[in-house]
Design an enzyme around this catalytic site. Sequence first.
Site, PDB file in Angstrom:
ATOM      1  CG  ASP A   1      -2.005  -0.997   1.202  1.00 15.70           C
ATOM      2  OD1 ASP A   1      -1.959  -1.871   0.312  1.00 15.70           O
ATOM      3  OD2 ASP A   1      -2.909  -0.925   2.055  1.00 15.70           O
ATOM      4  CG  ASP A   2       0.038   3.835   2.214  1.00 13.21           C
ATOM      5  OD1 ASP A   2       0.288   4.005   3.405  1.00 13.21           O
ATOM      6  OD2 ASP A   2      -1.094   3.483   1.813  1.00 13.21           O
TER       7      ASP A   2
ATOM      8  CG  HIS B   1      -4.607   2.707  -0.518  1.00 10.05           C
ATOM      9  ND1 HIS B   1      -5.514   2.088   0.306  1.00 10.05           N
ATOM     10  CD2 HIS B   1      -3.599   3.117   0.318  1.00 10.05           C
ATOM     11  CE1 HIS B   1      -5.074   2.122   1.566  1.00 10.05           C
ATOM     12  NE2 HIS B   1      -3.916   2.746   1.596  1.00 10.05           N
TER      13      HIS B   1
ATOM     14  CG  HIS C   1      -3.564   7.123   2.992  1.00 12.57           C
ATOM     15  ND1 HIS C   1      -3.672   7.018   4.363  1.00 12.57           N
ATOM     16  CD2 HIS C   1      -3.280   5.885   2.543  1.00 12.57           C
ATOM     17  CE1 HIS C   1      -3.444   5.760   4.725  1.00 12.57           C
ATOM     18  NE2 HIS C   1      -3.219   5.051   3.626  1.00 12.57           N
TER      19      HIS C   1
ATOM     20  CG  HIS D   1       2.255   0.115   4.365  1.00  9.37           C
ATOM     21  ND1 HIS D   1       1.945  -0.761   5.375  1.00  9.37           N
ATOM     22  CD2 HIS D   1       1.135   0.845   4.143  1.00  9.37           C
ATOM     23  CE1 HIS D   1       0.693  -0.563   5.759  1.00  9.37           C
ATOM     24  NE2 HIS D   1       0.179   0.409   5.030  1.00  9.37           N
TER      25      HIS D   1
HETATM   26 ZN    ZN Z   1      -2.653   3.067   3.247  1.00  5.90          ZN
END
Ligand code: ZN
Length: 461
Positions: A269-270, A320, A324, A414
Amino acid sequence: MNMINEKNIPFILVSLFLFIIIGFVGIFAGIHHHIKARSPDDFTIEKKELDSHFRLERKTNNAENYTLRIDTLLTEHETINESMLDWLQMKERQFLNRVDQHHNMLQEQQAQLHIAVDLNKVDANFYNITFRLKENIAGKRKKEVKTFNIDLIENKIVNLTDILNMEWGNLEKLLFIVKKQFKEKGKEWEKDYWLKWSLVYPEQLNWHINQNVLTFYESSSPYRKVEIPVQYLNFCLSDPIVERLNIQFFEGEAHALDPNGKYIALTFDDGPSPDVTPQVLEILKAYGAKATFFMLASQAEYHPELAKRVADEGHEIGNHTINHPNLAKLGKEQIRKEIEESSHIIENITGQSPVYFRPPYGIYNDAVAQIAFENSSPIILWSVDSLDWKHKNAENVKQLVLQGIAPGSIILLHDIHPTTADALSPVLEILHSYGYQFITVSELMILQELNGIGPYYSVTY
Ligand code: ZN
């Protein structure tokens, strides 16, 4: 004054005749040039043509308190020869210095220096030359190995950096593989510093490659060496050497899904982030692993080439949001914007339209679920939380992932923390040894014919 006058002609003819005869004797002896010459230092140099590329030179010296025999291979190219001669001359000088220092201990036993040479043909224009040095001075014995890899098309010494992409992540991975090879052979691996150090100064490292293995030699005794099958080196072998040696890698992605197989989905993620994502991609490639990257559209906009690379390497891109946010705190229109716009941005950059959606922090409410449903974007959460963002510790990530794992797991990672990338090789190595295969969220869903809206934490089967 003319040298070629009538008086000199008979002399020139006789010389020419003798020269031809000597030449024939050489050929009959099976040696093109076999010259023995005594230098003032009492050295003997013997020369022998091996083939069209190499000639062997043997230097011997039987002095009062030492004997010396040094073999070398020379090419037609001075720059290649110089590198080898520099090393040989240094070794000879060091030996003679030590002989001087131990002069009074050498009455009964002569000191010895032997340097032998091996020629290994890799292909018609790529050779490995390995020197093996043995020294004995008053009972103090020493062994050493030194390799030179020679490219006769470009007429140069090939360095390790010419055949390996030596990024930091690759180095760590390479060390990991080397250690593993040692363990499999039942050998101790307590001192990896020689390799680690050598990889920082690769021109110091002794190595040899062929179609099957890359061999590293420890330079000092007792010639420790490690052989790494080239199949393991997909992640770091440079394209020219792969092409040159015609190395065929196993294709990790070619497998069809087995209903009884052990599959898990790694999710990142991210990202994408330039500090971590490239390393993650290299490691995944090395294991033939596919993963799902829940990207932030804002990050994909900052690093569009990297985002595209993730897609181009066969990974799945998930949605995603753009920035955020905690979606539960936003109104419907803002939620819609975060989900739908993000999807368009990612598709424009990567060419891949995200199917799955993961809300930031895993937080969602009815409004989020409704909008995801309207966009045919199932919500994907996770069953194994690596807590990599919290601990930022590779060992910790490894522990948590291994503790929680089961077939069908979805693992939360991540690709913005270097410690996550550091944990990845060991984690994949261990899970691989447990028989796990790494597939995308889509593949995991296909496996169980799941096409609901979720949220899915894992896919048990
Ligand atoms: Zn995230």
